[in-house]
Design a protein around this motif. Structure first.
Motif, PDB file in Angstrom:
ATOM      1  N   TRP A 137       0.809  -1.210   0.000  1.00  0.00           N
ATOM      2  CA  TRP A 137       0.000   0.000   0.000  1.00  0.00           C
ATOM      3  C   TRP A 137       0.845   1.264   0.000  1.00  0.00           C
ATOM      4  N   TYR A 138       1.951   1.230   0.727  1.00  0.00           N
ATOM      5  CA  TYR A 138       2.857   2.389   0.665  1.00  0.00           C
ATOM      6  C   TYR A 138       3.306   2.633  -0.773  1.00  0.00           C
ATOM      7  N   ARG A 139       3.617   1.539  -1.471  1.00  0.00           N
ATOM      8  CA  ARG A 139       4.119   1.676  -2.844  1.00  0.00           C
ATOM      9  C   ARG A 139       3.059   2.267  -3.771  1.00  0.00           C
ATOM     10  N   LYS A 140       1.817   1.846  -3.599  1.00  0.00           N
ATOM     11  CA  LYS A 140       0.748   2.377  -4.442  1.00  0.00           C
ATOM     12  C   LYS A 140       0.644   3.901  -4.295  1.00  0.00           C
ATOM     13  N   ALA A 141       0.707   4.368  -3.031  1.00  0.00           N
ATOM     14  CA  ALA A 141       0.629   5.806  -2.792  1.00  0.00           C
ATOM     15  C   ALA A 141       1.918   6.508  -3.213  1.00  0.00           C
ATOM     16  N   ALA A 142       3.044   5.852  -2.992  1.00  0.00           N
ATOM     17  CA  ALA A 142       4.337   6.446  -3.365  1.00  0.00           C
ATOM     18  C   ALA A 142       4.441   6.621  -4.874  1.00  0.00           C
ATOM     19  N   ASP A 143       3.951   5.624  -5.622  1.00  0.00           N
ATOM     20  CA  ASP A 143       3.998   5.711  -7.080  1.00  0.00           C
ATOM     21  C   ASP A 143       3.130   6.851  -7.610  1.00  0.00           C
ATOM     22  N   LYS A 144       2.165   7.258  -6.799  1.00  0.00           N
ATOM     23  CA  LYS A 144       1.319   8.390  -7.191  1.00  0.00           C
ATOM     24  C   LYS A 144       1.901   9.725  -6.723  1.00  0.00           C
ATOM     25  N   GLY A 145       3.109   9.653  -6.136  1.00  0.00           N
ATOM     26  CA  GLY A 145       3.799  10.877  -5.762  1.00  0.00           C
ATOM     27  C   GLY A 145       3.489  11.405  -4.373  1.00  0.00           C
ATOM     28  N   TYR A 146       2.859  10.600  -3.512  1.00  0.00           N
ATOM     29  CA  TYR A 146       2.504  11.063  -2.173  1.00  0.00           C
ATOM     30  C   TYR A 146       3.725  10.968  -1.256  1.00  0.00           C
ATOM     31  N   ALA A 147       4.236  12.119  -0.839  1.00  0.00           N
ATOM     32  CA  ALA A 147       5.512  12.181  -0.124  1.00  0.00           C
ATOM     33  C   ALA A 147       5.544  11.362   1.162  1.00  0.00           C
ATOM     34  N   PRO A 148       4.529  11.432   2.042  1.00  0.00           N
ATOM     35  CA  PRO A 148       4.603  10.614   3.264  1.00  0.00           C
ATOM     36  C   PRO A 148       4.732   9.126   2.967  1.00  0.00           C
ATOM     37  N   ALA A 149       4.070   8.642   1.915  1.00  0.00           N
ATOM     38  CA  ALA A 149       4.180   7.228   1.548  1.00  0.00           C
ATOM     39  C   ALA A 149       5.565   6.924   0.990  1.00  0.00           C
ATOM     40  N   GLN A 150       6.130   7.863   0.235  1.00  0.00           N
ATOM     41  CA  GLN A 150       7.492   7.680  -0.268  1.00  0.00           C
ATOM     42  C   GLN A 150       8.469   7.566   0.901  1.00  0.00           C
ATOM     43  N   PHE A 151       8.273   8.416   1.894  1.00  0.00           N
ATOM     44  CA  PHE A 151       9.119   8.329   3.087  1.00  0.00           C
ATOM     45  C   PHE A 151       8.947   6.980   3.776  1.00  0.00           C
ATOM     46  N   ASN A 152       7.701   6.545   3.955  1.00  0.00           N
ATOM     47  CA  ASN A 152       7.437   5.283   4.652  1.00  0.00           C
ATOM     48  C   ASN A 152       7.982   4.086   3.884  1.00  0.00           C
ATOM     49  N   LEU A 153       7.854   4.122   2.559  1.00  0.00           N
ATOM     50  CA  LEU A 153       8.378   3.029   1.744  1.00  0.00           C
ATOM     51  C   LEU A 153       9.895   2.978   1.868  1.00  0.00           C
ATOM     52  N   GLY A 154      10.529   4.137   1.841  1.00  0.00           N
ATOM     53  CA  GLY A 154      11.977   4.166   2.033  1.00  0.00           C
ATOM     54  C   GLY A 154      12.371   3.584   3.380  1.00  0.00           C
ATOM     55  N   SER A 155      11.584   3.876   4.406  1.00  0.00           N
ATOM     56  CA  SER A 155      11.879   3.347   5.737  1.00  0.00           C
ATOM     57  C   SER A 155      11.753   1.833   5.775  1.00  0.00           C
ATOM     58  N   CYS A 156      10.796   1.281   5.028  1.00  0.00           N
ATOM     59  CA  CYS A 156      10.664  -0.171   4.958  1.00  0.00           C
ATOM     60  C   CYS A 156      11.909  -0.809   4.356  1.00  0.00           C
ATOM     61  N   TYR A 157      12.436  -0.198   3.295  1.00  0.00           N
ATOM     62  CA  TYR A 157      13.672  -0.717   2.697  1.00  0.00           C
ATOM     63  C   TYR A 157      14.852  -0.577   3.657  1.00  0.00           C
ATOM     64  N   TYR A 158      14.886   0.504   4.387  1.00  0.00           N
ATOM     65  CA  TYR A 158      16.007   0.716   5.317  1.00  0.00           C
ATOM     66  C   TYR A 158      15.956  -0.279   6.471  1.00  0.00           C
ATOM     67  N   LEU A 159      14.743  -0.530   6.965  1.00  0.00           N
ATOM     68  CA  LEU A 159      14.582  -1.354   8.170  1.00  0.00           C
ATOM     69  C   LEU A 159      14.267  -2.813   7.866  1.00  0.00           C
ATOM     70  N   MET A 160      14.242  -3.174   6.552  1.00  0.00           N
ATOM     71  CA  MET A 160      13.972  -4.552   6.145  1.00  0.00           C
ATOM     72  C   MET A 160      12.608  -5.011   6.661  1.00  0.00           C
ATOM     73  N   LYS A 161      11.592  -4.230   6.356  1.00  0.00           N
ATOM     74  CA  LYS A 161      10.232  -4.555   6.790  1.00  0.00           C
ATOM     75  C   LYS A 161       9.388  -4.858   5.554  1.00  0.00           C
ATOM     76  N   GLY A 162       9.183  -6.149   5.290  1.00  0.00           N
ATOM     77  CA  GLY A 162       8.380  -6.552   4.148  1.00  0.00           C
ATOM     78  C   GLY A 162       9.142  -6.622   2.842  1.00  0.00           C
ATOM     79  N   VAL A 163      10.391  -6.185   2.856  1.00  0.00           N
ATOM     80  CA  VAL A 163      11.271  -6.233   1.675  1.00  0.00           C
ATOM     81  C   VAL A 163      12.688  -6.509   2.160  1.00  0.00           C
ATOM     82  N   ASP A 164      13.548  -6.925   1.237  1.00  0.00           N
ATOM     83  CA  ASP A 164      14.960  -7.087   1.589  1.00  0.00           C
ATOM     84  C   ASP A 164      15.554  -5.716   1.903  1.00  0.00           C
ATOM     85  N   GLN A 165      16.465  -5.691   2.848  1.00  0.00           N
ATOM     86  CA  GLN A 165      17.112  -4.417   3.187  1.00  0.00           C
ATOM     87  C   GLN A 165      17.889  -3.902   1.982  1.00  0.00           C
TER      88      GLN A 165
END
Length: 373
Positions: A137-165
């Motif tokens: 869901w973060y990615r769906k909003a991030a792909d539409k340019g929503y900054a808070p979702a882009q930040f949250n998606l980046g945090s998932c990649y940083y913290l290895m939450k739901g994706v590989d670090q």
């Protein structure tokens, strides 16, 4: 220093029409809502939820949101979900929140997409975390340019939450959010360049990111700029400038900056030694739960430095710091118990704290151990 983690998104209800300002406006809006006008139902719900132009009534607000939501209005679906998520006018129910956020998200509502991501990310009562769905869901909003979702998606990649670090992927999304002025993303980019996470380590560039935020009054960034000036990291060392930044951050209530100022005044570093000012800043930081500050103010109460000597206060603060693992506080608390300073005397408990501190490497605790044998 820790990287800023996923935000707990504070969502503002968006009114679809101008907020009513008079009782007549509300009456007209209510009449239209009762006649089935969906926009009026949403607008009236917003007024009742926020208390604009009418006394707040969350239960009635959710009633109007529900009517419009059932008719497929995405804003009403989002607002109803928000009420279920937070227990406004209805019993808090995260599953119901997900149901209505999903309906709004499926209509392209990026706020709802990001909110779904947050719910799956955080979990809650009767609702399990699901990091993979959060990322989806973060990615769906991030792909539409929503900054808070882009930040949250980046945090998932940083913290290895739901994706590989993947630090580089985290940085990519944070850069997109930062380009839209997202302060949390700007801060995290500074941290990446400071630590070399996903990029070549570059303290000067990190300083630039932190300075950008400090210039608009961000308390954490003010502290970080002060810290970098104090040690000459990414910028020429200047303790006087550092203290100025620490002061600005501390005055905004940032605990680590308050602790730093306490140290400056306590030790007389580039300022006249002033135990009263040191104690004042230590106490402010201690009240925010910072263990070192709790020990320091406890020490000052114990010795009457900058404050009236008060052994009970000393023991109280040392206990709080010791419970957080501060070894100096463990030693101090042990001494308080052993001699009955500010607490009921208990030699065994005193020895236990002193021994624990010694095992953890506190040299003064080892000296005290010897003196008590």
């Amino acid at each position: 220093m820790k990287i800023r983690l996923l935000t707990l998104v504070a969502l503002c209800v968006v009114a679809s029409v101008a907020m009513a300002q008079t009782a007549a406006d509300i009456a007209s809006m209510r009449k239209d809502a009762e006649a089935g006008n969906i926009k009026a139902q949403v607008a009236l719900g917003n007024c009742l939820l926020s208390g604009k132009g009418v006394s707040a009534n969350h239960a009635e607000a959710t009633k109007w949101f529900a009517k419009a939501a059932e008719k497929g209005n995405a804003e009403a679906q989002f607002n109803l979900a928000f009420c279920y998520e937070n227990g406004y006018g209805v019993t808090k129910n995260l599953n119901e929140a997900v149901k209505w956020y999903t309906k709004a998200a499926e209509q392209g509502n990026v706020l709802a997409m990001n909110s779904l991501g947050h719910l799956y990310d955080a979990g809650g009562e009767n609702f399990d975390k699901n990091y993979r769905k959060a990322v989806e869901w973060y990615r769906k909003a991030a792909d539409k340019g929503y900054a808070p979702a882009q930040f949250n998606l980046g945090s998932c990649y940083y913290l290895m939450k739901g994706v590989d670090q993947d630090y580089a992927e985290a940085r990519k999304w944070w850069e997109k959010a930062a380009a839209q002025g997202n302060n949390a993303a700007i801060y995290n980019l500074g941290y990446c360049y400071l630590k070399g996470d996903g990029v070549e380590k570059d303290p000067a560039r990190a300083f630039g990111y932190f300075k950008r935020l400090a210039d608009v009054g961000d308390a954490r960034a003010l502290f970080e700029v002060g810290r970098m000036y104090s040690v000459g990291e990414g910028v020429t060392q200047d303790n006087l400038v550092a203290m100025d930044y620490f002061t600005k951050s501390a005055e905004k209530g940032f605990g680590p900056a308050q602790l730093a100022l306490g140290r400056y005044y306590d030790n007389g570093v580039f300022v006249d030694r002033d135990f009263e000012k040191a104690a004042n800043w230590y106490l402010k930081a201690a009240e925010q739960g910072i263990a070192e500050a709790q020990y320091n103010i406890g020490h000052m109460y114990y010795n009457g430095m900058g404050v009236t000597k008060d052994l009970e206060e000393a023991a109280k603060w040392m206990d709080r710091a010791a419970q957080q693992g501060n070894v100096s506080a463990m030693t101090g608390l042990g001494i308080c118990y052993y001699y009955g300073h500010g607490v009921k005397r208990d030699k065994n408990k005193g020895r236990e704290w002193i021994n624990k501190a010694a095992i953890l490497g506190d040299e003064y605790a080892k000296e005290v151990q010897q003196s008590l044998r």
